[in-house]
Structure formats: C-alpha cells, structure tokens
Enzyme design. Sequence first.
Site, PDB file in Angstrom:
ATOM      1  N   ARG A 118     -29.528 -25.737  46.235  1.00  0.00           N
ATOM      2  CA  ARG A 118     -30.355 -24.647  44.960  1.00  0.00           C
ATOM      3  C   ARG A 118     -30.348 -25.245  43.668  1.00  0.00           C
ATOM      4  O   ARG A 118     -28.462 -26.133  43.154  1.00  0.00           O
ATOM      5  CB  ARG A 118     -28.510 -23.212  44.930  1.00  0.00           C
ATOM      6  CG  ARG A 118     -28.905 -22.262  46.107  1.00  0.00           C
ATOM      7  CD  ARG A 118     -28.290 -21.190  45.625  1.00  0.00           C
ATOM      8  NE  ARG A 118     -26.511 -21.618  45.076  1.00  0.00           N
ATOM      9  CZ  ARG A 118     -25.595 -21.319  44.337  1.00  0.00           C
ATOM     10  NH1 ARG A 118     -26.189 -19.433  43.848  1.00  0.00           N
ATOM     11  NH2 ARG A 118     -24.133 -21.559  44.586  1.00  0.00           N
ATOM     12  N   SER A 180     -20.587 -30.348  48.608  1.00  0.00           N
ATOM     13  CA  SER A 180     -19.999 -29.381  49.208  1.00  0.00           C
ATOM     14  C   SER A 180     -19.185 -30.208  50.585  1.00  0.00           C
ATOM     15  O   SER A 180     -19.282 -30.121  52.332  1.00  0.00           O
ATOM     16  CB  SER A 180     -20.015 -27.872  49.910  1.00  0.00           C
ATOM     17  OG  SER A 180     -19.958 -27.312  48.760  1.00  0.00           O
ATOM     18  N   ASP A 233     -17.608 -27.435  46.426  1.00  0.00           N
ATOM     19  CA  ASP A 233     -17.415 -25.718  46.427  1.00  0.00           C
ATOM     20  C   ASP A 233     -15.893 -25.197  46.304  1.00  0.00           C
ATOM     21  O   ASP A 233     -16.002 -23.901  45.365  1.00  0.00           O
ATOM     22  CB  ASP A 233     -18.408 -24.976  47.573  1.00  0.00           C
ATOM     23  CG  ASP A 233     -17.638 -25.646  48.923  1.00  0.00           C
ATOM     24  OD1 ASP A 233     -16.645 -26.669  49.414  1.00  0.00           O
ATOM     25  OD2 ASP A 233     -18.434 -24.947  49.683  1.00  0.00           O
TER      26      ASP A 233
HETATM   27  C1  BGC Z   1     -16.331 -29.546  53.923  1.00  0.00           C
HETATM   28  C2  BGC Z   1     -15.894 -29.265  52.290  1.00  0.00           C
HETATM   29  C3  BGC Z   1     -16.100 -27.807  51.964  1.00  0.00           C
HETATM   30  C4  BGC Z   1     -16.297 -26.860  53.395  1.00  0.00           C
HETATM   31  C5  BGC Z   1     -17.070 -25.395  52.696  1.00  0.00           C
HETATM   32  C6  BGC Z   1     -16.841 -28.853  54.810  1.00  0.00           C
HETATM   33  O1  BGC Z   1     -17.897 -28.883  55.260  1.00  0.00           O
HETATM   34  O2  BGC Z   1     -15.466 -31.192  54.232  1.00  0.00           O
HETATM   35  O3  BGC Z   1     -15.921 -30.412  51.643  1.00  0.00           O
HETATM   36  O4  BGC Z   1     -15.756 -27.534  50.893  1.00  0.00           O
HETATM   37  O5  BGC Z   1     -17.744 -27.427  54.414  1.00  0.00           O
HETATM   38  O6  BGC Z   1     -18.160 -25.667  52.218  1.00  0.00           O
END
Ligand code: BGC
Length: 490
Positions: A118, A180, A233
């Site tokens: 996004r 994320s 995130d």
């Molecule tokens: C990532 C994290 C992320 C989480 C939720 C995980 O696979 O390693 O960095 O916060 O997913 O999106």
Amino acid sequence: MIVKDMSAAVENQRTVEIELVNGHGGADPRKWEDLFLPTPLKLENRLRAQKIEARLSKLMLCGSTLRRVGEVFEKEIEAGLRQQPSSLQMENTYVPELPDGTEEGSFLALDLGGTNFRVLFLELKAGQLLREKVKHYHINDALRLGPGEDLFNFLADCVQDFLVSQSIEKETFSLGFTFSFPMRQHSISSGELITWTKSFNCGGMDGVDVAALLQRCLSARSLDVTVRVLLNDTTGTLVAGAHIDRNVGIGVILGTGSNGCYMERASRVLHWERPHSAVHDVCIDIEWGAFGDNGCLDFLRTEFDDEVDAKSLLAASFTFEKYIGGKYLGDLLTFTLSALARDGLFPADPNFRKLQTSHVSLFEEESCAGEVSRTLSALREACNSDLLSTADALVAQYVAHVISNRAAQLVSVCISTLLKRMDRPYVAVAVDGSVFKHHPRIAKLMNKYIALLAPAHQFSLMIAEDGSGKGSALTAAIAARMATRGVARL
Ligand code: BGC
C-alpha cells in the site's frame, strides 16, 4: 474499540478465573490447570471422541507448560537485550516517544509485508487524521521471490504512480516506510533485513539498508520524497494505539505473521549507536515469530508442526509464528485432519492448501453458533468427498478450536510476560492483524488467558487499525517533532 468491553460475559468469566487463580474460596489448584483446556469434543460415538482427544493431546497446553513458556520467553528477552545468543531479536527501533497530540503535516507511508503493498498519503493536524488516500498494489510471485532490487524498483514505481494519480508528483514529502520483517536497525531511519518471512524470499539483500535502497530507487525517479522513518508494523500499531489511548505500552500483530513490541526502559537496552542519555523508554521490536528457532521451545513441538514447517517457504525458521500466524493455521488444520484420517478417525484427507486460516475462523464461528452446514460444505470441497457427515464436521470444528486455543494461549503467554516485565498499574495492548480481527473467539480467549497468566496486572486489548499506515505517518511526525526540538537523531 476496546475488546475488553465487548462483552460483559468475558469480564465476568475473567473475574471468576482470577478468583480461582488467587485461590479465593479455597479453589482446588487443579482447577487452574483445567481452565486452559479446550472445550471437550462431544460426539455420540464417545469412543471416537476420546481417541481424537487423545490423538490431539500434544496440542493442548496446560497452565504449567504455559508458565514454562513464559519463563523461557523472559530468559530469551533478557539475553536478546544483552545481545547474547537468543531466538528473540529484541531490536531497538529508536522510537523513544509516542504521540502527544501535536503531530502535524502531510506524509507518505508505505506498507510492505503481505501480498498487497500500500502507498498512503496522510494529513495530520493536532494529532488527528484529516485526510487519507490509499492505493493498493499487488506483488506477484516473481517480485516476492526474485532479486531484491526488482522489488524495490517496483515499490518506487508504485510511489510514482500514486503521486501522479493524486497530481502531487512535484511536491516534497517525508515518508514512513513500514517494512514488516525482522531488521537490524541502526537508527529510526535505517536498517538491514535479517531474514525474509511469510511469503517473501528475495535474493541479494544481505547487508543492504532497506531504507537507503528505497531512497535510491525513489531518487532515481526524480521524486522529492525522503525516507524519514523505517519501522516495523508492530511499532506502527503501538504508535497508532497510543494515539487513541495514552496507556498503550504494547503493540501486537496477529495476522499473516505475528510479532510484538513494547516500551522498554532505555537503561535495559544495550544496542545503541548514538548518545541516548535523555531517553527514558524506547520501543523494542521483539520479533517473537522466531521464538524457539534455537530449540528452546522444542518441548511444545508436535508432529503436525513438523509438517507445517516442512511445507513452508522458509523451513526451520520462525518456529513460533508457525504456531500462531494466519499464514499457517490453515495448514495446521489440514495436517491435523490428515493425521486423524491416517488413524481411521476422520473419513477423508483434505487436499493441501484447500483449507485456509479463514476456514479455521469459519469452523469456530459455526461451532459457537451450534451449526455445521458451512463447515460441512467446505470440508466436502477440500476433501473432494461426499462421504462426510455432521459428526465429521464437529470433529473438524474441534480441531479448529484446539489449534485456535493453542494460538491464543501462546500469544497470551508473551503478552502476560510483558505485562509482568513492564509492571505498570495498567497497560493497554494495541492489536492489529487479520486473525485478531476475523477469528470469532481469539480476543475472548486472549483476555481469558492473559488474566490467568498475569492475574495481578490490569490490561485491556484494543484494536488499533492501520498501524502500518497511520502509525507510520505518526512516527514520521514524531521524528519531525523531535528534530524541531533539536533532539539529536538516535
Ligand atoms: C515479521 C515481523 C512482523 C510480523 C507481522 C513477521 O513475519 O518477521 O517483522 O511484524 O510478521 O507482520
């Protein structure tokens, strides 16, 4: 919305359970253990029900096992913060402040983590969101699994497309990049990818600063956009939640992947790259998806988890995420039903990836309502068989419940450990993610288990939507505010 307040029933249940935990009314200590058990399987064929319950018993965690998980989690937290070997990254995000209602300006935010990417434009005034424009872009397999440079060039193309579509391509913007994935952060605006997770596995990213790479791709398109903050995130969720309730101290994602962050005392954090004497608390990205990757949770692992792991894109990593993440619960349901089929306890074998995490939610939803019709048709389709009966649908609903219960318990262990660690009079936990939002029982189960595991700590779970967008813009505004105050970049 404060989930805690959603139903008086949940609260009442919680009160009763806390009384049991505290031993009020002379409660039998075994009762405490019993409160962690899933609802029993009720079938006319009692023998079949008993055999199924026995076959799934390793997926049912008792209170003392969960306490043990909490103790291991605490040890891993400590080791991670001290930069000693640990399966928890405990990454310093360099976000030392939460929103205070003075956030101002127009920002761009990028949200990368799922299959959709996004681009957002957000306008903030006095901490409130005045205007928001969002465009979604699909990331295909070639981009998710190909060279990292291609992916980042695509991201920059999307930003350009978005700016042109809004006729703002000539304007100057600060950008918050929600990335994320686990990172090694060097400041609030720089960091390297540690490993891909979920459905991404791009090559050529070792040691690459993802914010700098994005900046390079944006500048190559002559866009006047500066990457001001790089965040996870969970951090965005915590910041977005704190914007609603000042008591938010923990951010959680329970979606495709899972992770948590919290405000830790700066004095307990070892990884700093610049002077930080004025910092009191700082947001730590735990990366609990990798909890157990060093074997410290092997006592939990079942044969069903082994199968999920073996069939995953990134096998032998992100152990904990595979117990709770939406990317995996559908596979867990499939492999558990297949094991029952092998033992003659279920009449058919679901085809791989025909049952998704949305089916886990659907089965749970119907089970709560005492219905089976949609469960049955989903099963018939997934197994390509008309032989399934109402009793089989009840079995599938039971399996969905057992794996949901375990997922809720494991996330609750992490949250309750953090509540104890933070030891504040009251902490609001900001949560986002598809599993939390769409699973009909998960919030209720989490409220129950957190209260059982941290009975002396007051908390509430609140949905903090769009931490990756709004939280990203708010974090960019916080960084701008700190710069205006002359606070040196951490
Ligand atoms: C990532 C994290 C992320 C989480 C939720 C995980 O696979 O390693 O960095 O916060 O997913 O999106």
